[in-house]
Design an enzyme around this catalytic site. Structure first.
Site, PDB file in Angstrom:
ATOM      1  N   LYS A  68       0.841  -1.213   0.000  1.00 37.34           N
ATOM      2  CA  LYS A  68       0.000   0.000   0.000  1.00 37.34           C
ATOM      3  C   LYS A  68       0.874   1.260   0.000  1.00 37.34           C
ATOM      4  CE  LYS A  68      -1.845   2.453   3.294  1.00 37.34           C
ATOM      5  NZ  LYS A  68      -1.664   3.801   2.715  1.00 37.34           N
ATOM      6  N   GLU A  84      10.725   0.941   9.870  1.00 30.08           N
ATOM      7  CA  GLU A  84      11.686   2.006   9.576  1.00 30.08           C
ATOM      8  C   GLU A  84      10.965   3.312   9.850  1.00 30.08           C
ATOM      9  OE1 GLU A  84      13.424   4.816   8.422  1.00 30.08           O
ATOM     10  OE2 GLU A  84      13.304   4.234   6.307  1.00 30.08           O
ATOM     11  N   CYS A 122      13.652  10.664   6.327  1.00 24.05           N
ATOM     12  CA  CYS A 122      13.725  10.107   7.685  1.00 24.05           C
ATOM     13  C   CYS A 122      15.119  10.268   8.269  1.00 24.05           C
ATOM     14  CB  CYS A 122      13.283   8.654   7.697  1.00 24.05           C
ATOM     15  SG  CYS A 122      14.091   7.673   6.442  1.00 24.05           S
ATOM     16  N   GLU A 178      11.031  15.315  15.454  1.00 25.45           N
ATOM     17  CA  GLU A 178      11.185  15.282  14.000  1.00 25.45           C
ATOM     18  C   GLU A 178      10.228  16.294  13.355  1.00 25.45           C
ATOM     19  OE1 GLU A 178       9.804  11.727  11.805  1.00 25.45           O
ATOM     20  OE2 GLU A 178      11.726  11.812  10.769  1.00 25.45           O
TER      21      GLU A 178
HETATM   22  P1  NAI Z   1       2.138   7.952   8.561  1.00 24.24           P
HETATM   23  O1  NAI Z   1       3.031   7.098   9.371  1.00 24.24           O
HETATM   24  O2  NAI Z   1       0.735   8.172   9.039  1.00 24.24           O
HETATM   25  O3  NAI Z   1       2.017   7.363   7.064  1.00 24.24           O
HETATM   26  C1  NAI Z   1       2.886   6.412   6.507  1.00 24.24           C
HETATM   27  C2  NAI Z   1       2.079   5.287   5.895  1.00 24.24           C
HETATM   28  O4  NAI Z   1       1.382   4.566   6.915  1.00 24.24           O
HETATM   29  C3  NAI Z   1       1.013   5.717   4.894  1.00 24.24           C
HETATM   30  O5  NAI Z   1       0.950   4.770   3.844  1.00 24.24           O
HETATM   31  C4  NAI Z   1      -0.267   5.669   5.727  1.00 24.24           C
HETATM   32  O6  NAI Z   1      -1.431   5.486   4.959  1.00 24.24           O
HETATM   33  C5  NAI Z   1       0.000   4.470   6.594  1.00 24.24           C
HETATM   34  N1  NAI Z   1      -0.750   4.423   7.858  1.00 24.24           N
HETATM   35  C6  NAI Z   1      -1.240   5.458   8.581  1.00 24.24           C
HETATM   36  N2  NAI Z   1      -1.857   5.005   9.679  1.00 24.24           N
HETATM   37  C7  NAI Z   1      -1.773   3.658   9.667  1.00 24.24           C
HETATM   38  C8  NAI Z   1      -2.206   2.615  10.532  1.00 24.24           C
HETATM   39  N3  NAI Z   1      -2.879   2.878  11.655  1.00 24.24           N
HETATM   40  N4  NAI Z   1      -1.923   1.338  10.214  1.00 24.24           N
HETATM   41  C9  NAI Z   1      -1.233   1.059   9.096  1.00 24.24           C
HETATM   42  N5  NAI Z   1      -0.810   1.991   8.215  1.00 24.24           N
HETATM   43  C10 NAI Z   1      -1.057   3.285   8.508  1.00 24.24           C
HETATM   44  O7  NAI Z   1       2.866   9.330   8.327  1.00 24.24           O
HETATM   45  P2  NAI Z   1       2.185  10.787   8.109  1.00 24.24           P
HETATM   46  O8  NAI Z   1       1.080  11.002   9.056  1.00 24.24           O
HETATM   47  O9  NAI Z   1       1.910  10.895   6.669  1.00 24.24           O
HETATM   48  O10 NAI Z   1       3.380  11.733   8.542  1.00 24.24           O
HETATM   49  C11 NAI Z   1       3.482  12.167   9.893  1.00 24.24           C
HETATM   50  C12 NAI Z   1       4.920  12.273  10.334  1.00 24.24           C
HETATM   51  O11 NAI Z   1       5.533  11.002  10.239  1.00 24.24           O
HETATM   52  C13 NAI Z   1       5.785  13.162   9.462  1.00 24.24           C
HETATM   53  O12 NAI Z   1       5.686  14.477   9.859  1.00 24.24           O
HETATM   54  C14 NAI Z   1       7.150  12.587   9.709  1.00 24.24           C
HETATM   55  O13 NAI Z   1       7.676  13.124  10.888  1.00 24.24           O
HETATM   56  C15 NAI Z   1       6.896  11.115   9.911  1.00 24.24           C
HETATM   57  N6  NAI Z   1       7.169  10.301   8.708  1.00 24.24           N
HETATM   58  C16 NAI Z   1       8.318   9.586   8.644  1.00 24.24           C
HETATM   59  C17 NAI Z   1       8.608   8.867   7.514  1.00 24.24           C
HETATM   60  C18 NAI Z   1       9.868   8.092   7.394  1.00 24.24           C
HETATM   61  O14 NAI Z   1      10.347   7.885   6.296  1.00 24.24           O
HETATM   62  N7  NAI Z   1      10.414   7.581   8.465  1.00 24.24           N
HETATM   63  C19 NAI Z   1       7.739   8.871   6.347  1.00 24.24           C
HETATM   64  C20 NAI Z   1       6.503   9.595   6.531  1.00 24.24           C
HETATM   65  C21 NAI Z   1       6.271  10.298   7.674  1.00 24.24           C
END
Ligand code: NAI
Ligand code: MG
Length: 486
Positions: free
Chosen positions: A191, A265, A299, A396
Protein backbone atom coordinates in the site's frame (compact mmCIF):
# COMPACT_ATOMS: atom_id res chain seq x y z
CA UNK A 1 28.96 16.23 -4.05
CA UNK A 2 27.12 18.09 -6.79
CA UNK A 3 28.13 21.75 -6.89
CA UNK A 4 25.02 23.73 -7.54
CA UNK A 5 25.11 26.92 -9.55
CA UNK A 6 25.65 29.74 -7.12
CA UNK A 7 24.62 32.64 -9.30
CA UNK A 8 20.87 31.96 -9.18
CA UNK A 9 18.82 33.96 -6.73
CA UNK A 10 15.89 32.43 -4.93
CA UNK A 11 13.07 34.05 -6.82
CA UNK A 12 10.15 33.33 -9.08
CA UNK A 13 11.37 35.92 -11.56
CA UNK A 14 13.92 33.38 -12.77
CA UNK A 15 12.91 32.11 -16.22
CA UNK A 16 11.79 28.52 -15.65
CA UNK A 17 12.70 25.55 -17.81
CA UNK A 18 10.03 23.07 -16.81
CA UNK A 19 10.17 19.40 -17.68
CA UNK A 20 7.51 18.71 -20.26
CA UNK A 21 4.55 16.59 -19.26
CA UNK A 22 3.91 15.58 -22.88
CA UNK A 23 3.53 11.83 -23.39
CA UNK A 24 3.14 11.24 -19.68
CA UNK A 25 0.17 8.97 -19.23
CA UNK A 26 -1.86 9.69 -16.15
CA UNK A 27 -5.34 8.25 -16.02
CA UNK A 28 -8.26 10.12 -14.51
CA UNK A 29 -9.15 7.18 -12.32
CA UNK A 30 -7.08 4.32 -10.90
CA UNK A 31 -8.39 0.97 -9.69
CA UNK A 32 -6.78 -1.57 -7.40
CA UNK A 33 -4.13 -3.94 -8.77
CA UNK A 34 -5.18 -7.35 -7.47
CA UNK A 35 -4.42 -10.81 -8.87
CA UNK A 36 -2.76 -9.49 -12.03
CA UNK A 37 -5.43 -7.01 -13.08
CA UNK A 38 -6.91 -3.64 -12.21
CA UNK A 39 -10.23 -4.09 -10.42
CA UNK A 40 -12.78 -1.69 -8.99
CA UNK A 41 -12.98 -1.35 -5.21
CA UNK A 42 -15.84 -3.43 -3.76
CA UNK A 43 -17.57 -0.40 -2.24
CA UNK A 44 -16.93 1.83 -5.25
CA UNK A 45 -15.14 4.52 -3.23
CA UNK A 46 -12.34 6.68 -4.59
CA UNK A 47 -10.21 9.49 -3.17
CA UNK A 48 -8.27 12.29 -4.83
CA UNK A 49 -4.55 12.71 -5.14
CA UNK A 50 -3.55 16.30 -5.65
CA UNK A 51 -0.63 18.24 -7.02
CA UNK A 52 0.89 19.99 -3.99
CA UNK A 53 2.13 22.93 -6.06
CA UNK A 54 -1.37 24.14 -6.97
CA UNK A 55 -3.88 22.00 -5.01
CA UNK A 56 -5.35 20.68 -8.27
CA UNK A 57 -6.64 17.13 -8.47
CA UNK A 58 -4.39 14.90 -10.59
CA UNK A 59 -6.43 11.71 -10.43
CA UNK A 60 -8.93 9.69 -8.45
CA UNK A 61 -7.61 6.60 -6.77
CA UNK A 62 -9.52 3.60 -5.43
CA UNK A 63 -10.08 3.41 -1.70
CA UNK A 64 -9.45 -0.18 -0.58
CA UNK A 65 -11.54 -1.38 2.34
CA UNK A 66 -11.65 -4.63 4.28
CA UNK A 67 -13.14 -6.69 1.41
CA UNK A 68 -10.50 -5.46 -1.03
CA UNK A 69 -7.66 -6.13 1.39
CA UNK A 70 -9.07 -9.60 1.89
CA UNK A 71 -9.21 -10.17 -1.85
CA UNK A 72 -5.60 -9.00 -2.28
CA UNK A 73 -4.37 -11.22 0.55
CA UNK A 74 -6.21 -14.22 -0.94
CA UNK A 75 -4.59 -13.56 -4.32
CA UNK A 76 -1.17 -13.30 -2.70
CA UNK A 77 -1.71 -16.49 -0.66
CA UNK A 78 -2.79 -18.39 -3.73
CA UNK A 79 0.17 -17.14 -5.79
CA UNK A 80 2.58 -18.05 -2.99
CA UNK A 81 2.07 -21.76 -3.64
CA UNK A 82 3.79 -21.65 -7.01
CA UNK A 83 5.94 -18.50 -6.67
CA UNK A 84 7.74 -19.94 -3.65
CA UNK A 85 8.52 -23.10 -5.61
CA UNK A 86 9.60 -21.90 -9.04
CA UNK A 87 13.27 -22.09 -9.94
CA UNK A 88 15.02 -19.24 -8.10
CA UNK A 89 16.73 -18.31 -11.36
CA UNK A 90 13.29 -17.78 -12.94
CA UNK A 91 12.26 -15.55 -10.05
CA UNK A 92 15.38 -13.52 -10.72
CA UNK A 93 14.45 -13.12 -14.40
CA UNK A 94 11.13 -11.51 -13.55
CA UNK A 95 12.79 -9.11 -11.11
CA UNK A 96 15.41 -8.15 -13.71
CA UNK A 97 12.59 -7.49 -16.15
CA UNK A 98 10.87 -5.13 -13.70
CA UNK A 99 14.20 -3.33 -13.19
CA UNK A 100 14.69 -2.88 -16.92
CA UNK A 101 11.13 -1.65 -17.44
CA UNK A 102 11.60 0.98 -14.72
CA UNK A 103 14.76 2.14 -16.49
CA UNK A 104 13.01 2.28 -19.85
CA UNK A 105 10.20 4.37 -18.45
CA UNK A 106 12.29 6.38 -16.02
CA UNK A 107 11.34 9.78 -17.42
CA UNK A 108 7.66 9.02 -17.01
CA UNK A 109 8.24 7.83 -13.43
CA UNK A 110 10.30 10.92 -12.59
CA UNK A 111 7.69 13.37 -13.87
CA UNK A 112 4.81 11.60 -12.12
CA UNK A 113 6.79 11.39 -8.87
CA UNK A 114 7.43 15.13 -8.94
CA UNK A 115 3.85 15.99 -9.91
CA UNK A 116 2.22 13.87 -7.26
CA UNK A 117 4.61 14.50 -4.38
CA UNK A 118 6.27 17.87 -5.06
CA UNK A 119 9.92 16.83 -5.11
CA UNK A 120 12.32 18.52 -7.56
CA UNK A 121 12.56 16.71 -10.89
CA UNK A 122 16.35 16.70 -10.59
CA UNK A 123 16.01 14.52 -7.52
CA UNK A 124 13.37 12.14 -8.91
CA UNK A 125 15.29 11.88 -12.19
CA UNK A 126 18.81 11.46 -10.77
CA UNK A 127 18.18 9.80 -7.44
CA UNK A 128 14.78 8.22 -6.74
CA UNK A 129 14.11 6.46 -10.03
CA UNK A 130 17.65 5.18 -10.79
CA UNK A 131 17.98 3.94 -7.20
CA UNK A 132 14.62 2.16 -7.47
CA UNK A 133 15.75 0.36 -10.64
CA UNK A 134 19.09 -0.48 -8.98
CA UNK A 135 17.28 -2.02 -6.06
CA UNK A 136 15.45 -4.44 -8.34
CA UNK A 137 18.67 -5.22 -10.25
CA UNK A 138 20.55 -5.85 -7.03
CA UNK A 139 17.97 -8.19 -5.46
CA UNK A 140 17.33 -9.97 -8.77
CA UNK A 141 20.95 -11.09 -8.45
CA UNK A 142 20.32 -12.63 -5.03
CA UNK A 143 17.28 -14.69 -6.09
CA UNK A 144 19.33 -17.77 -7.05
CA UNK A 145 22.13 -17.20 -4.56
CA UNK A 146 20.29 -17.35 -1.26
CA UNK A 147 22.27 -20.38 -0.13
CA UNK A 148 25.37 -18.16 -0.33
CA UNK A 149 23.67 -15.38 1.58
CA UNK A 150 22.78 -17.84 4.37
CA UNK A 151 25.23 -20.75 4.10
CA UNK A 152 24.00 -24.08 5.54
CA UNK A 153 20.78 -22.54 6.83
CA UNK A 154 18.27 -23.46 4.14
CA UNK A 155 16.39 -20.15 3.88
CA UNK A 156 12.65 -20.35 3.07
CA UNK A 157 10.20 -17.53 2.27
CA UNK A 158 7.79 -16.41 4.99
CA UNK A 159 4.62 -16.28 2.88
CA UNK A 160 2.52 -13.17 2.28
CA UNK A 161 4.14 -9.83 3.11
CA UNK A 162 2.06 -6.72 3.86
CA UNK A 163 4.07 -3.63 2.99
CA UNK A 164 3.09 -0.08 3.90
CA UNK A 165 5.10 2.81 2.58
CA UNK A 166 5.29 6.59 3.08
CA UNK A 167 5.01 9.59 0.78
CA UNK A 168 8.54 10.93 0.84
CA UNK A 169 10.18 8.45 -1.57
CA UNK A 170 7.16 6.69 -3.09
CA UNK A 171 8.69 4.60 -5.89
CA UNK A 172 11.98 4.09 -4.08
CA UNK A 173 10.26 2.76 -0.95
CA UNK A 174 8.13 0.45 -3.10
CA UNK A 175 11.39 -0.89 -4.59
CA UNK A 176 13.04 -1.25 -1.17
CA UNK A 177 10.09 -3.35 -0.03
CA UNK A 178 9.19 -5.36 -3.13
CA UNK A 179 12.61 -6.38 -4.45
CA UNK A 180 13.92 -8.36 -1.44
CA UNK A 181 10.48 -9.89 -0.76
CA UNK A 182 10.23 -11.21 -4.33
CA UNK A 183 13.85 -12.38 -4.49
CA UNK A 184 13.28 -14.55 -1.43
CA UNK A 185 10.06 -16.08 -2.81
CA UNK A 186 7.38 -14.17 -0.88
CA UNK A 187 4.24 -12.67 -2.34
CA UNK A 188 3.11 -9.16 -1.50
CA UNK A 189 0.25 -6.79 -0.75
CA UNK A 190 1.69 -3.27 -0.93
CA UNK A 191 0.00 0.00 0.00
CA UNK A 192 1.47 3.35 -1.06
CA UNK A 193 0.74 6.53 0.91
CA UNK A 194 -2.50 8.37 0.21
CA UNK A 195 -0.86 11.61 -1.03
CA UNK A 196 1.51 9.86 -3.47
CA UNK A 197 -0.05 6.72 -4.95
CA UNK A 198 0.64 7.36 -8.63
CA UNK A 199 4.12 5.92 -9.17
CA UNK A 200 3.17 2.74 -7.30
CA UNK A 201 0.21 2.39 -9.66
CA UNK A 202 2.48 3.00 -12.64
CA UNK A 203 4.71 0.30 -11.18
CA UNK A 204 1.66 -1.98 -11.06
CA UNK A 205 1.24 -1.46 -14.82
CA UNK A 206 4.88 -2.38 -15.37
CA UNK A 207 4.56 -5.44 -13.17
CA UNK A 208 1.53 -6.53 -15.17
CA UNK A 209 3.46 -5.94 -18.43
CA UNK A 210 6.46 -7.87 -17.09
CA UNK A 211 4.41 -11.06 -17.06
CA UNK A 212 5.02 -11.65 -13.35
CA UNK A 213 2.60 -14.42 -12.35
CA UNK A 214 -0.71 -12.98 -11.17
CA UNK A 215 -1.16 -12.41 -7.47
CA UNK A 216 2.57 -12.29 -6.67
CA UNK A 217 2.37 -8.51 -6.27
CA UNK A 218 -0.88 -6.74 -5.37
CA UNK A 219 -0.93 -2.97 -5.03
CA UNK A 220 -3.86 -1.44 -3.22
CA UNK A 221 -4.48 2.19 -2.35
CA UNK A 222 -6.03 3.90 0.64
CA UNK A 223 -5.10 5.76 3.80
CA UNK A 224 -4.36 4.69 7.37
CA UNK A 225 -7.50 2.60 7.69
CA UNK A 226 -6.50 0.49 4.70
CA UNK A 227 -3.03 0.15 6.22
CA UNK A 228 -4.53 -1.04 9.49
CA UNK A 229 -6.62 -3.65 7.61
CA UNK A 230 -3.39 -5.04 6.17
CA UNK A 231 -1.65 -5.00 9.54
CA UNK A 232 -4.54 -6.83 11.22
CA UNK A 233 -5.24 -9.35 8.47
CA UNK A 234 -4.84 -12.84 9.96
CA UNK A 235 -3.41 -14.40 6.80
CA UNK A 236 -0.41 -12.09 6.48
CA UNK A 237 2.95 -13.42 7.67
CA UNK A 238 5.09 -10.35 7.64
CA UNK A 239 4.59 -6.59 7.99
CA UNK A 240 7.14 -4.18 6.68
CA UNK A 241 6.41 -0.54 7.46
CA UNK A 242 8.12 2.78 6.78
CA UNK A 243 6.52 5.89 8.22
CA UNK A 244 5.94 7.76 11.44
CA UNK A 245 7.05 6.49 14.83
CA UNK A 246 3.48 6.88 16.11
CA UNK A 247 2.06 4.47 13.51
CA UNK A 248 5.09 2.19 13.97
CA UNK A 249 4.23 1.86 17.66
CA UNK A 250 0.60 1.13 16.82
CA UNK A 251 1.67 -1.60 14.38
CA UNK A 252 4.02 -3.17 16.88
CA UNK A 253 1.20 -3.40 19.41
CA UNK A 254 -1.22 -4.73 16.80
CA UNK A 255 1.01 -7.64 15.80
CA UNK A 256 2.18 -8.48 19.32
CA UNK A 257 1.22 -12.03 20.15
CA UNK A 258 0.55 -13.01 16.52
CA UNK A 259 2.76 -15.11 14.23
CA UNK A 260 3.60 -12.04 12.13
CA UNK A 261 7.17 -10.92 11.67
CA UNK A 262 7.74 -7.21 11.50
CA UNK A 263 10.29 -4.62 10.45
CA UNK A 264 9.85 -0.91 11.14
CA UNK A 265 11.69 2.01 9.58
CA UNK A 266 10.53 5.09 11.44
CA UNK A 267 11.47 8.66 12.15
CA UNK A 268 14.75 10.33 12.94
CA UNK A 269 16.49 13.44 14.19
CA UNK A 270 19.93 12.82 12.81
CA UNK A 271 23.04 14.72 13.87
CA UNK A 272 25.36 16.30 11.33
CA UNK A 273 28.65 17.12 13.06
CA UNK A 274 31.16 19.61 11.65
CA UNK A 275 34.63 19.66 13.23
CA UNK A 276 37.01 22.61 12.96
CA UNK A 277 39.37 20.54 10.81
CA UNK A 278 36.69 19.77 8.19
CA UNK A 279 36.88 21.00 4.61
CA UNK A 280 34.45 23.81 5.37
CA UNK A 281 33.06 24.51 1.89
CA UNK A 282 32.38 20.84 1.31
CA UNK A 283 30.80 20.59 4.74
CA UNK A 284 28.47 23.50 3.95
CA UNK A 285 27.33 21.72 0.78
CA UNK A 286 26.83 18.63 2.93
CA UNK A 287 24.71 20.54 5.45
CA UNK A 288 22.52 21.89 2.64
CA UNK A 289 22.08 18.45 1.13
CA UNK A 290 21.47 16.85 4.54
CA UNK A 291 18.53 19.09 5.47
CA UNK A 292 17.09 20.47 2.23
CA UNK A 293 17.15 17.33 0.08
CA UNK A 294 13.51 16.45 -0.70
CA UNK A 295 12.28 19.51 1.29
CA UNK A 296 13.61 17.80 4.42
CA UNK A 297 10.99 15.04 4.06
CA UNK A 298 13.70 12.51 4.75
CA UNK A 299 13.73 10.11 7.68
CA UNK A 300 17.53 10.33 7.91
CA UNK A 301 17.70 14.11 7.27
CA UNK A 302 20.59 15.84 9.03
CA UNK A 303 18.15 18.01 10.95
CA UNK A 304 20.40 18.70 13.96
CA UNK A 305 23.60 20.49 13.05
CA UNK A 306 26.50 20.56 15.53
CA UNK A 307 29.32 22.95 14.66
CA UNK A 308 32.59 23.12 16.59
CA UNK A 309 32.70 26.51 18.29
CA UNK A 310 35.91 27.81 16.69
CA UNK A 311 34.40 27.59 13.18
CA UNK A 312 30.76 28.27 14.05
CA UNK A 313 30.63 31.87 12.83
CA UNK A 314 32.30 30.99 9.53
CA UNK A 315 30.10 27.96 8.89
CA UNK A 316 26.87 29.80 9.76
CA UNK A 317 27.73 32.74 7.50
CA UNK A 318 28.62 30.45 4.59
CA UNK A 319 25.49 28.44 5.21
CA UNK A 320 23.28 31.55 5.09
CA UNK A 321 25.01 32.69 1.88
CA UNK A 322 24.51 29.30 0.30
CA UNK A 323 20.87 29.10 1.43
CA UNK A 324 20.18 32.40 -0.32
CA UNK A 325 21.09 30.76 -3.64
CA UNK A 326 18.61 27.92 -3.29
CA UNK A 327 15.75 28.02 -5.76
CA UNK A 328 12.39 27.22 -4.23
CA UNK A 329 9.65 26.54 -6.73
CA UNK A 330 8.18 24.42 -9.50
CA UNK A 331 9.29 20.82 -8.96
CA UNK A 332 9.25 20.26 -12.71
CA UNK A 333 11.80 23.02 -13.28
CA UNK A 334 15.19 21.35 -13.67
CA UNK A 335 16.88 24.18 -11.73
CA UNK A 336 14.68 23.89 -8.66
CA UNK A 337 16.45 22.94 -5.44
CA UNK A 338 13.47 22.86 -3.10
CA UNK A 339 10.04 21.81 -4.33
CA UNK A 340 6.61 21.79 -2.70
CA UNK A 341 5.76 20.51 0.75
CA UNK A 342 4.01 17.19 0.20
CA UNK A 343 0.63 18.02 1.74
CA UNK A 344 -1.31 20.74 3.54
CA UNK A 345 -1.17 18.62 6.65
CA UNK A 346 2.60 18.33 6.55
CA UNK A 347 2.93 22.07 5.90
CA UNK A 348 0.83 22.76 9.02
CA UNK A 349 3.08 20.45 11.05
CA UNK A 350 6.20 22.27 9.84
CA UNK A 351 4.71 25.74 10.42
CA UNK A 352 3.68 24.70 13.89
CA UNK A 353 7.24 23.60 14.70
CA UNK A 354 8.59 26.92 13.40
CA UNK A 355 6.19 28.71 15.74
CA UNK A 356 7.26 26.54 18.67
CA UNK A 357 10.91 27.29 17.81
CA UNK A 358 10.20 31.01 18.00
CA UNK A 359 8.03 30.78 21.12
CA UNK A 360 10.81 28.91 22.92
CA UNK A 361 13.32 31.66 22.10
CA UNK A 362 15.09 30.30 19.01
CA UNK A 363 16.62 32.77 16.55
CA UNK A 364 15.27 32.17 13.06
CA UNK A 365 16.87 32.78 9.67
CA UNK A 366 14.82 32.25 6.52
CA UNK A 367 15.81 33.07 2.99
CA UNK A 368 14.00 35.88 1.33
CA UNK A 369 12.31 33.91 -1.44
CA UNK A 370 8.91 34.73 -2.82
CA UNK A 371 6.64 31.77 -2.28
CA UNK A 372 3.67 31.19 -4.61
CA UNK A 373 0.21 31.88 -3.20
CA UNK A 374 -1.24 28.55 -4.25
CA UNK A 375 0.07 25.23 -3.06
CA UNK A 376 2.27 24.21 -0.13
CA UNK A 377 5.64 25.92 0.31
CA UNK A 378 8.18 26.53 3.04
CA UNK A 379 11.27 28.72 2.74
CA UNK A 380 14.57 27.13 3.78
CA UNK A 381 14.88 27.81 7.49
CA UNK A 382 17.51 27.57 10.19
CA UNK A 383 17.36 28.15 13.93
CA UNK A 384 20.15 29.36 16.22
CA UNK A 385 20.30 29.91 20.00
CA UNK A 386 19.09 26.42 20.79
CA UNK A 387 19.85 23.93 23.52
CA UNK A 388 19.13 20.22 23.88
CA UNK A 389 15.83 20.86 25.64
CA UNK A 390 14.23 22.82 22.77
CA UNK A 391 11.32 21.01 21.14
CA UNK A 392 12.70 21.59 17.65
CA UNK A 393 15.96 19.92 18.72
CA UNK A 394 14.15 16.87 20.06
CA UNK A 395 11.26 16.25 17.65
CA UNK A 396 11.18 15.28 14.00
CA UNK A 397 9.93 18.19 11.86
CA UNK A 398 10.20 16.49 8.47
CA UNK A 399 10.62 19.77 6.63
CA UNK A 400 13.33 22.23 5.51
CA UNK A 401 14.12 23.40 9.03
CA UNK A 402 17.59 23.03 10.55
CA UNK A 403 18.30 23.21 14.30
CA UNK A 404 21.85 24.44 14.97
CA UNK A 405 23.95 24.01 18.09
CA UNK A 406 27.65 24.41 18.79
CA UNK A 407 30.11 22.24 20.78
CA UNK A 408 33.64 22.39 22.10
CA UNK A 409 34.85 18.80 22.68
CA UNK A 410 34.33 15.42 21.04
CA UNK A 411 32.88 14.01 24.25
CA UNK A 412 30.35 16.83 24.42
CA UNK A 413 29.15 16.36 20.86
CA UNK A 414 28.86 12.58 21.23
CA UNK A 415 26.64 13.05 24.28
CA UNK A 416 24.50 15.67 22.57
CA UNK A 417 24.20 13.72 19.32
CA UNK A 418 23.08 10.58 21.19
CA UNK A 419 20.66 12.44 23.43
CA UNK A 420 17.54 11.76 21.34
CA UNK A 421 14.89 9.05 21.25
CA UNK A 422 15.95 8.33 17.65
CA UNK A 423 18.96 6.57 16.13
CA UNK A 424 18.70 6.47 12.37
CA UNK A 425 21.70 8.29 10.88
CA UNK A 426 24.54 10.73 11.50
CA UNK A 427 27.12 12.64 9.50
CA UNK A 428 30.67 13.50 10.55
CA UNK A 429 32.84 16.06 8.78
CA UNK A 430 36.55 15.96 9.59
CA UNK A 431 39.84 15.52 7.73
CA UNK A 432 41.04 13.12 10.43
CA UNK A 433 40.27 9.47 9.74
CA UNK A 434 40.86 8.44 13.35
CA UNK A 435 38.23 10.90 14.58
CA UNK A 436 35.75 9.62 12.05
CA UNK A 437 36.27 6.01 13.11
CA UNK A 438 36.03 6.95 16.77
CA UNK A 439 32.68 8.68 16.23
CA UNK A 440 31.37 5.85 14.10
CA UNK A 441 31.86 3.63 17.17
CA UNK A 442 30.31 6.06 19.62
CA UNK A 443 27.30 7.42 17.75
CA UNK A 444 24.18 5.33 18.21
CA UNK A 445 22.86 5.46 14.65
CA UNK A 446 22.18 2.85 11.99
CA UNK A 447 23.98 4.75 9.23
CA UNK A 448 26.98 7.02 9.72
CA UNK A 449 28.23 9.06 6.77
CA UNK A 450 31.80 10.39 6.72
CA UNK A 451 32.32 13.66 4.82
CA UNK A 452 29.10 13.15 2.92
CA UNK A 453 25.38 12.79 3.69
CA UNK A 454 22.23 11.19 2.26
CA UNK A 455 24.09 8.74 0.05
CA UNK A 456 22.11 5.58 -0.64
CA UNK A 457 23.01 2.38 -2.41
CA UNK A 458 21.20 -0.90 -2.93
CA UNK A 459 24.17 -2.82 -1.53
CA UNK A 460 24.30 -1.08 1.85
CA UNK A 461 21.94 -1.78 4.72
CA UNK A 462 19.75 1.00 6.10
CA UNK A 463 17.78 1.09 9.35
CA UNK A 464 17.72 2.43 12.86
CA UNK A 465 18.04 1.99 16.58
CA UNK A 466 15.71 3.03 19.38
CA UNK A 467 12.55 4.82 18.16
CA UNK A 468 13.86 4.85 14.59
CA UNK A 469 12.76 1.24 14.32
CA UNK A 470 14.39 -2.13 13.74
CA UNK A 471 15.36 -4.42 10.90
CA UNK A 472 17.49 -3.47 7.93
CA UNK A 473 16.66 -2.77 4.30
CA UNK A 474 19.22 -2.94 1.51
CA UNK A 475 22.22 -5.18 1.04
CA UNK A 476 22.48 -8.74 2.22
CA UNK A 477 20.95 -7.67 5.53
CA UNK A 478 17.76 -6.72 3.69
CA UNK A 479 17.10 -10.34 2.71
CA UNK A 480 16.95 -11.61 6.25
CA UNK A 481 13.59 -10.10 7.30
CA UNK A 482 11.94 -12.07 4.47
CA UNK A 483 13.23 -15.57 5.24
CA UNK A 484 12.90 -18.20 7.90
CA UNK A 485 15.35 -21.04 8.52
CA UNK A 486 14.49 -24.68 8.76
P1 NAI B 1 2.14 7.95 8.56
O1 NAI B 1 3.03 7.10 9.37
O2 NAI B 1 0.74 8.17 9.04
O3 NAI B 1 2.02 7.36 7.06
C1 NAI B 1 2.89 6.41 6.51
C2 NAI B 1 2.08 5.29 5.90
O4 NAI B 1 1.38 4.57 6.91
C3 NAI B 1 1.01 5.72 4.89
O5 NAI B 1 0.95 4.77 3.84
C4 NAI B 1 -0.27 5.67 5.73
O6 NAI B 1 -1.43 5.49 4.96
C5 NAI B 1 0.00 4.47 6.59
N1 NAI B 1 -0.75 4.42 7.86
C6 NAI B 1 -1.24 5.46 8.58
N2 NAI B 1 -1.86 5.00 9.68
C7 NAI B 1 -1.77 3.66 9.67
C8 NAI B 1 -2.21 2.61 10.53
N3 NAI B 1 -2.88 2.88 11.65
N4 NAI B 1 -1.92 1.34 10.21
C9 NAI B 1 -1.23 1.06 9.10
N5 NAI B 1 -0.81 1.99 8.21
C10 NAI B 1 -1.06 3.29 8.51
O7 NAI B 1 2.87 9.33 8.33
P2 NAI B 1 2.19 10.79 8.11
O8 NAI B 1 1.08 11.00 9.06
O9 NAI B 1 1.91 10.89 6.67
O10 NAI B 1 3.38 11.73 8.54
C11 NAI B 1 3.48 12.17 9.89
C12 NAI B 1 4.92 12.27 10.33
O11 NAI B 1 5.53 11.00 10.24
C13 NAI B 1 5.79 13.16 9.46
O12 NAI B 1 5.69 14.48 9.86
C14 NAI B 1 7.15 12.59 9.71
O13 NAI B 1 7.68 13.12 10.89
C15 NAI B 1 6.90 11.11 9.91
N6 NAI B 1 7.17 10.30 8.71
C16 NAI B 1 8.32 9.59 8.64
C17 NAI B 1 8.61 8.87 7.51
C18 NAI B 1 9.87 8.09 7.39
O14 NAI B 1 10.35 7.88 6.30
N7 NAI B 1 10.41 7.58 8.46
C19 NAI B 1 7.74 8.87 6.35
C20 NAI B 1 6.50 9.60 6.53
C21 NAI B 1 6.27 10.30 7.67
MG1 MG C 1 -0.38 13.83 -4.50
Amino acid sequence: MVQKNKTFKASWSYDPAPESTDHIQIKKKYDLYIDGKFVKPENGKYFETINPTNDEVIAEVALAEKEDVDKAVRAARNAFKSWSKIEPKERGKYIYRIARLIQERSREFAVIESLDGGKPIRESRDIDIPLAANHFFYYAGWADKLEYAFPNRNPKPLGVAGQIIPWNFPLLMAAWKLAPALATGNTVVLKPAETTPLTALKLAEIIRDSGLPKGVVNIITGAGKTGAEIVNHPDIDKISFTGSTAVGKYIQKAVAGTHKKITLELGGKSANIIFEDAAIDQAVEGIIDAIFFNQGHVCCAGSRLFIQESVADTVIQKLKDRMATLIVGDPLDKNTDIGAINSKRQLKTIENYIKIGLDEGGEIYQTDCKLPKKGNWCAPTLFLNLSQSHTIVQEEIFGPVLAIQTFRTIQEVIEKANNTPYGLAAGVWTQKGAKLFHLSQKLKAGVIWGNTFNKFDATSPFGGYKESGFGREGGLHGLKPYVKFE
